[in-house]
Design an enzyme around this catalytic site. Sequence first.
Site, PDB file in Angstrom:
ATOM      1  N   ASN A   9     -61.824  15.690 -10.980  1.00  0.00           N
ATOM      2  CA  ASN A   9     -60.804  16.631 -11.452  1.00  0.00           C
ATOM      3  C   ASN A   9     -60.996  17.907 -10.627  1.00  0.00           C
ATOM      4  OD1 ASN A   9     -59.187  18.447 -12.773  1.00  0.00           O
ATOM      5  ND2 ASN A   9     -60.413  18.539 -14.640  1.00  0.00           N
ATOM      6  N   TRP A  10     -60.123  18.076  -9.639  1.00  0.00           N
ATOM      7  CA  TRP A  10     -60.288  19.214  -8.727  1.00  0.00           C
ATOM      8  C   TRP A  10     -59.928  20.546  -9.398  1.00  0.00           C
ATOM      9  CZ3 TRP A  10     -57.956  17.590  -3.273  1.00  0.00           C
ATOM     10  CH2 TRP A  10     -58.732  16.546  -2.750  1.00  0.00           C
ATOM     11  N   LYS A  11     -59.298  20.487 -10.558  1.00  0.00           N
ATOM     12  CA  LYS A  11     -58.807  21.696 -11.233  1.00  0.00           C
ATOM     13  C   LYS A  11     -57.969  22.520 -10.242  1.00  0.00           C
ATOM     14  CE  LYS A  11     -62.812  21.511 -14.196  1.00  0.00           C
ATOM     15  NZ  LYS A  11     -63.505  22.095 -15.324  1.00  0.00           N
ATOM     16  N   HIS A  94     -56.864  17.638 -21.362  1.00  0.00           N
ATOM     17  CA  HIS A  94     -58.110  18.290 -20.932  1.00  0.00           C
ATOM     18  C   HIS A  94     -58.363  19.510 -21.820  1.00  0.00           C
ATOM     19  CE1 HIS A  94     -61.048  20.437 -18.521  1.00  0.00           C
ATOM     20  NE2 HIS A  94     -61.301  19.291 -17.931  1.00  0.00           N
ATOM     21  N   GLU A  96     -59.369  22.387 -21.194  1.00  0.00           N
ATOM     22  CA  GLU A  96     -58.845  23.661 -20.689  1.00  0.00           C
ATOM     23  C   GLU A  96     -57.369  23.813 -21.053  1.00  0.00           C
ATOM     24  OE1 GLU A  96     -60.196  23.232 -16.630  1.00  0.00           O
ATOM     25  OE2 GLU A  96     -62.258  23.428 -17.329  1.00  0.00           O
ATOM     26  N   GLU A 166     -65.315  14.357 -23.317  1.00  0.00           N
ATOM     27  CA  GLU A 166     -65.783  15.570 -22.646  1.00  0.00           C
ATOM     28  C   GLU A 166     -66.156  16.622 -23.695  1.00  0.00           C
ATOM     29  OE1 GLU A 166     -64.302  15.748 -18.345  1.00  0.00           O
ATOM     30  OE2 GLU A 166     -62.850  16.796 -19.565  1.00  0.00           O
ATOM     31  N   GLY A 172     -68.295  22.542 -17.161  1.00  0.00           N
ATOM     32  CA  GLY A 172     -68.446  23.692 -16.271  1.00  0.00           C
ATOM     33  C   GLY A 172     -69.587  24.617 -16.644  1.00  0.00           C
ATOM     34  N   SER A 211     -70.374  18.472 -16.726  1.00  0.00           N
ATOM     35  CA  SER A 211     -71.530  18.783 -15.865  1.00  0.00           C
ATOM     36  C   SER A 211     -72.279  17.526 -15.417  1.00  0.00           C
ATOM     37  CB  SER A 211     -72.479  19.762 -16.571  1.00  0.00           C
ATOM     38  OG  SER A 211     -71.817  20.993 -16.819  1.00  0.00           O
ATOM     39  N   GLY A 232     -65.834  17.452 -12.656  1.00  0.00           N
ATOM     40  CA  GLY A 232     -65.201  18.696 -12.241  1.00  0.00           C
ATOM     41  C   GLY A 232     -65.896  19.271 -11.010  1.00  0.00           C
ATOM     42  N   GLY A 233     -66.804  20.192 -11.239  1.00  0.00           N
ATOM     43  CA  GLY A 233     -67.438  20.925 -10.137  1.00  0.00           C
ATOM     44  C   GLY A 233     -67.995  20.035  -9.040  1.00  0.00           C
TER      45      GLY A 233
HETATM   46  C1  PEP Z   1     -63.960  18.560 -16.243  1.00  0.00           C
HETATM   47  O1  PEP Z   1     -63.372  19.601 -16.067  1.00  0.00           O
HETATM   48  O2  PEP Z   1     -63.338  17.556 -16.598  1.00  0.00           O
HETATM   49  C2  PEP Z   1     -65.407  18.534 -16.032  1.00  0.00           C
HETATM   50  C3  PEP Z   1     -66.092  17.518 -16.471  1.00  0.00           C
HETATM   51  O3  PEP Z   1     -65.953  19.609 -15.369  1.00  0.00           O
HETATM   52  P1  PEP Z   1     -67.488  19.779 -14.896  1.00  0.00           P
HETATM   53  O4  PEP Z   1     -67.930  18.485 -14.294  1.00  0.00           O
HETATM   54  O5  PEP Z   1     -67.462  20.903 -13.914  1.00  0.00           O
HETATM   55  O6  PEP Z   1     -68.280  20.104 -16.131  1.00  0.00           O
END
Ligand code: PEP
Length: 248
Positions: A9-11, A94, A96, A166, A172, A211, A232-233
């Site tokens: 997920n590049w956000k 998601h 967010e 999640e 994040g 994470s 994500g990251g």
């Molecule tokens: C996400 O946004 O779906 C996610 C899992 O982010 P991160 O891996 O950065 O926690």
Amino acid sequence: MRRKLVAGNWKMHGSLSENEALLSGLLAGMADVKAGVAVCVPFPYLAQVQSRLQGTPIAWGAQNVSQEAKGAFTGEVCASMLKDFSCAYVIVGHSERRAIYGETDGLVADKFAAVQAAGMTPIFCVGETLAEREAGVTQDVVSRQMDAVIAKCGVASLARAVVAYEPVWAIGTGVTASPEQAQAVHAFIRAKVRALDAGVAEGLVIQYGGSMKPNNAVELLGQPDIDGGLIGGAALNVDDFLAICRAG
Ligand code: PEP
């Protein structure tokens, strides 16, 4: 046997040149990856990933969609538009979007339905906040989020979907759910679906997100009910994302 799926997920990150470097690095490292791999990118880059990834082992998708089919909805993007770019996946619900944009369980269910109606696979995110975990209501929250989709689309719809567990407190933050914490919720999700349809439950791909990094991916992905990751990251770094894909 469920095939693992690792999705990035590049956000709201990237540029044409950064994406090109990331995609070419990923493609160069895919030979020893057994898991399914996908990247969910910002809308403006769908044409880029379509042209770069078609005919490769990496699938692509979007991070959001309108629940509406068309019309006067300035700034929105509907499912048929995403299908035009051959998206395989669309993330819905998601945390967010739930927290920042006020998306409700009902709206997420409508988006889930719109994605499936256009022939794509929703990656349906569920998960509790830290306050909810500390209050001991994790299962209630996840159950309520899932019930909205099951009520609207039926349990059979989950055969054409991916669920991503999640925990909001892990997204994040660098704080990952322990493999035991994650496995417990994944097993709960599968048991909930099994109570309605055993076949759908056994085939259901349930990703963990929050994470996930190369140093915890092997253990998380080794749990019996964790069938992949939503990343994500770490999805923005070629070596990290490939290492997670190889752990799958
Ligand atoms: C996400 O946004 O779906 C996610 C899992 O982010 P991160 O891996 O950065 O926690």
